[in-house]
Design an enzyme around this catalytic site. Sequence first.
Site, PDB file in Angstrom:
ATOM      1  N   SER A  71       0.847  -1.196   0.000  1.00  0.00           N
ATOM      2  CA  SER A  71       0.000   0.000   0.000  1.00  0.00           C
ATOM      3  C   SER A  71       0.878   1.239   0.000  1.00  0.00           C
ATOM      4  CB  SER A  71      -0.882   0.030   1.250  1.00  0.00           C
ATOM      5  OG  SER A  71      -0.098   0.373   2.379  1.00  0.00           O
ATOM      6  N   ASP A  72       0.428   2.322  -0.652  1.00  0.00           N
ATOM      7  CA  ASP A  72       1.095   3.589  -0.435  1.00  0.00           C
ATOM      8  C   ASP A  72       0.963   3.891   1.065  1.00  0.00           C
ATOM      9  OD1 ASP A  72       2.381   5.992  -0.589  1.00  0.00           O
ATOM     10  OD2 ASP A  72       1.213   6.777  -2.247  1.00  0.00           O
ATOM     11  N   TRP A  73       1.831   4.752   1.558  1.00  0.00           N
ATOM     12  CA  TRP A  73       1.970   4.929   3.010  1.00  0.00           C
ATOM     13  C   TRP A  73       0.684   5.467   3.661  1.00  0.00           C
ATOM     14  CZ3 TRP A  73       5.448   2.337   1.075  1.00  0.00           C
ATOM     15  CH2 TRP A  73       6.613   1.972   1.733  1.00  0.00           C
TER      16      TRP A  73
END
Length: 760
Positions: free
Chosen positions: A219-221
Amino acid sequence: MDDKNLEKKLPLLSGKGMWHTNDCDGAYPQLHLSDGPHGLRRQEENVRSNNDSYESTCYPTASCLAATWDRELLKKVGDSIGKEAIDADVSVVLGPGVNIKRSPLCGRNFEYYSEDPYLAGEMGTSFIKGVEQNGVGTSLKHFAANNQETRRMTSNSRVDERTLREIYLSAFESCVKNASPATVMVSYNYLNGYKATENRHLLKDILRDDWGYEGVTVSDWGACIDLAKSVKAGLDLEMPGLGKVHLEKLKKDIEAGVITEDEISPAISRMEKLIEKYAVENRKKTGKAEFDPHKTALEAALSGAVLLKNDDGTLPLKKRGKINVIGELARTVRFQGGGSSHINTRPQPNIIDELKEAGFEVNFAPGYRVDTQAVDEALIAEAVTLIGNGRPTIFCGGLTDLAEGEGYDRKSLDLPENQLKLIERMGGKDVIFLSFGGSPFAVPFLNKMKAMLHMYLGGEAVAKAAVMLLTGEANPCGKLAETWPVKLSDTPSCNSNKETSNEIYYKEGLLVGYRHYDTRDIKPLFPFGYGLSYTTFEYSELLLTAGNGNNRKVSFKVRNAGKIPGAEIAQVYVENPDDGFIRAKRELRGFEKVFLNPGEEKTIEIMLDDRAFSVFDTGLGRFNVASGHYRICVGPSSRELPLRGMIPAEGKNYKTDPSGTDLNVFIGKEDSDLDHVKPGEYSVYNSLGELSKKSLLGKIMMKLAIRIVYMVLKKPHDDPEVMMAVETIKDGPLDCVIQQSGGIPYGIATAIVRQANRKK
Ligand code: BGC
């Protein structure tokens, strides 16, 4: 896996801290994941400031790298970053970004390659191969349809399937198929009603089943809110891993049968493979002496600069002597963008230093400030007095950090007000415009400039590169990987409602970038693929040869007809037949960069296959050749194509649109409407900004969090790092804000949601 084993391995699905994978109490080595993608932004855990990272080499940003159109060079830059990653004990570099530039206003365009999926895919593929040949992983981002920074964490990109496949996913597809990146980073936004991290169609049907991807999806952060939902949809790893809330919930969801072990095991085994392959413990160290990153950064900056205008051979400068330099950007050179790709680099000489070094006597006046847009009359007056003393004048201008950066979009195409005023007052005398910036801007004053050399955000060696190009020590050879429009109203998605709505309809469909300008016959300021040189090239002898099926060999000759050596980027476009359904007028299907000495001629051969004549057929669920007669056009830019020839392609005779419907029909979750949340429907998925309108506690928390950002970062409120942090607090889902707050109990989030849901 027995229950005990599963429980032990479960933390593999969530990181440990900001940058590490989970070691499951010492059972596995940890991987350090680090930004990316224009150099390393390696941070220790618990560092609060985005820009507080290890010192490392800053290469040109993606928009500059793409203007090189140079596969070998991209591989070399990737290789160099890979080697730095080895020295820094980094296992995965978070990049490259191959999102399509839907609008020139996207604040993060400097981190992306192009408006064209073929070019973006080729650049991304080469970069990934370069990094990964060192045994260092990459993260192909941001998957997918993440094309704006405004509301980047809550907006819903509504894209019809054909446009998605032909435009927005195509670059990802070629990187996945041709370079197998270790990980794919799943974006913040929603796509057709489903959060990307929970989008099964994207993560399973397309990425795994269609493209055969076997690596890890991360996942993106802060983009993952619900691990069970995400893992079910095809996510393998949530990052960062701060606190245990998500993992605890996953355990409960397993107990409740929301997700089964069979659904979790593939993610765990992909994580195990990733760790085994990329753990630092498993690789050999190479010494720094084996490569010269600064030299590579310089080479890339030289190749990515684009000469946009050069009347009367103004450039290169004829002699070294006295010269006027106007513009603060000459002194405070802008060579990179703000946000997660920001590199902490060693101090570098600026344009003035480099000009002096090259033997010039420099008269400098700043003319404007870069930390404000406000006009400073005194600075202008001082600068204007330099003009007219018979010396050449270089004006250094362009986009400043206030204009573009991660987390916020540009509001207009214009340069900052203080620069525009200065240019107006400088009059129209023989000025050379040396420009900087990650994206196109309006140049209504172009006729006042004798020459324009655009350096993009050229990395730490940009000043040296600029002076080498101005003096002719190097010959500019970059070409635009994006169209420069005359004005905002000419751009394809200029009527977007992104400021007021989460629902973003990609109504322009396939007509993005030059596909829009060419098909609708709108004259750009500088077209896609355009760029001048100090020499000239001639094209001749187009030969089209049929191979198996629809394979075609396009061969032609390019000759350096000028007096100095130079590199030419020869481009092959395919003009689509007029089929009675929407297709772009022409599309880039091949290119080659070739270096030629004066008088030298080379034959270039470019192979086209089925894909060059295909459309995405939503009924068949794959690309398919559309029968017809196609024109092959070859030349130096999308608007200058001297060689032309027709060839047939055989496939299906489409009478109507191959998507089977009107392109403006959007698929996905029909009933999703992220704009009209009713009391009772609020959750931690909603942004704090939105919740704060309904919850006093939310309002207090937002104010407090923003105040803490100002206090901790101790920088002006319009500093890019501050702006990104504040946007994340306002627009980030509540879950993400709480998780990344560094200690606010999750119960507060629950209380805010409860309060918002009670409000009528
Ligand atoms: C950015 C990513 C980046 C990550 C880690 C996110 O906000 O969108 O591109 O890799 O942060 O810094």
